[in-house]
Design a protein around this motif. Structure first.
Motif: not given
Length: 341
Positions: A156-161, A111-118
């Motif tokens: 957590d990131e996906l829950d928030a989105r 998992i690369d959270l920064e890439q996924i966010r982008a």
């Protein structure tokens, strides 16, 4: 005698498992009347913290149904570039479900959270594809059985989105055993999760998709629509129940054998593999500095009774499992070490 370390899918049912299969009460599963299948689905759903489960013939089918339940036709799922759903399921998500994929790349399939966010694309109107879900494979097959780091942060990131997570947990039991985390601590974060019974657990056939009652109800319809409903398959479900009862704890033996193999290969060809990065039951050794191709080593090993495979022109893959004893793994490792040194 042949030692087969090509995959943990090559295992055969033990005498105890065969006895359980023979004794299984069965019924017609399309009518929902197979008691052993019902027991398996309820058991796995309970173990993984979900409302319901669906027994499928393969992990690929479980993944197709899980992603389909989360992503509408024309939508996209994000995943790592070497994830099973995008590299080893023959384009089924596009061909069958009309689902697009976009990918990030990271060492070990992490998992690369920064890439996924982008990459995440919200609804930007009628000219852009909308991201509908993110899929994570844990452990990551082509990443050498790597355990995903940052899983909870992504959840957590996906829950928030408000985006759902799909978990391809084909070898999730390995991740749980290696980390000491309950499998449910992973699967409960996902809206849909698949787990395999026919890899490290040694059942001959089958995976289970888990999710909400509504999601599984829809997946059951699509399973039948795709021709994958089955009748008295409780004989196969019984193997899965036996595997869950007898073969989860022993996965630690496979992990220890994989680490021992990695250490011998690292001694024979320094830099080919880092033993401290072999977390579960898969060893991927890079032969690029040895002057040997994967095909050469695979054929030479086969001539000596050791079956292994590759995941690229220079990457040799060795997978430990319950049908390969400590002695078998040592013999195979000695053979491979001699061939690549």
């Amino acid at each position: 005698m042949t030692i087969d370390l090509r995959s943990d899918t090559v295992t055969r049912p033990s005498a105890g498992m065969l006895a359980a299969m023979t004794a299984a009460p069965v019924g017609d599963d399309v009518y929902g009347e197979d008691p052993t299948i019902n027991q398996l689905e309820e058991t796995v759903a309970g173990l993984l913290g979900h409302e319901a489960g669906l027994f499928t013939v393969t992990g690929s089918l479980a993944n197709v149904l899980g992603v389909m339940a989360l992503v509408p036709r024309g939508g996209e799922v994000l995943c790592e570039a070497s994830a099973h759903i995008v590299r080893a399921e023959l384009g089924s998500h596009a061909a069958v479900s009309g689902v697009m994929t976009r990918t990030w790349s990271a060492p070990g399939g992490q998992i690369d959270l920064e890439q996924i966010r982008a990459l995440i694309a919200p609804n930007l109107g009628p000219y852009f594809v909308t991201t509908a879900a993110v899929s994570v494979e844990n452990t990551h097959n082509f990443g050498g059985g790597a355990i995903q780091q940052g899983y909870d942060a992504l959840a957590d990131e996906l829950d928030a989105r408000g985006l759902p997570l799909h978990l391809d947990g084909a070898r999730l039991w390995n991740a749980a055993m290696a980390t000491g985390r309950p499998a449910a601590s992973y699967t409960s974060r996902a809206a849909a999760a698949s787990v395999c019974l026919s890899k490290g657990l040694g059942a001959p056939v089958g995976s289970v998709l888990v999710g909400s009652t509504e999601l599984i109800r829809a997946a059951r319809v699509w399973r039948k629509r795709l021709g994958a409903g089955w009748r008295q398959a409780g004989v196969l479900a019984a193997a899965g129940l036996y595997a869950l009862e007898h073969n989860v704890e022993r996965l630690a033996e496979d992990h220890a054998n994989a680490r021992a193999i990695a250490e011998l290969l690292a001694d024979a060809a320094p830099g080919s593999v880092k033993p401290d990065q072999v977390e579960t039951n898969i060893v991927v050794a890079d032969l690029s500095a040895t002057g040997k191709s994967v095909a050469q080593v695979v054929e030479a090993a086969k001539a000596e009774g050791v079956l292994v495979g590759g995941v690229g022109a220079t990457q040799l893959r060795v997978v430990t499992h319950l049908d390969a004893s400590d002695a078998d793994c040592r013999t195979a490792a000695d053979t491979l070490a001699r061939l690549i040194s």
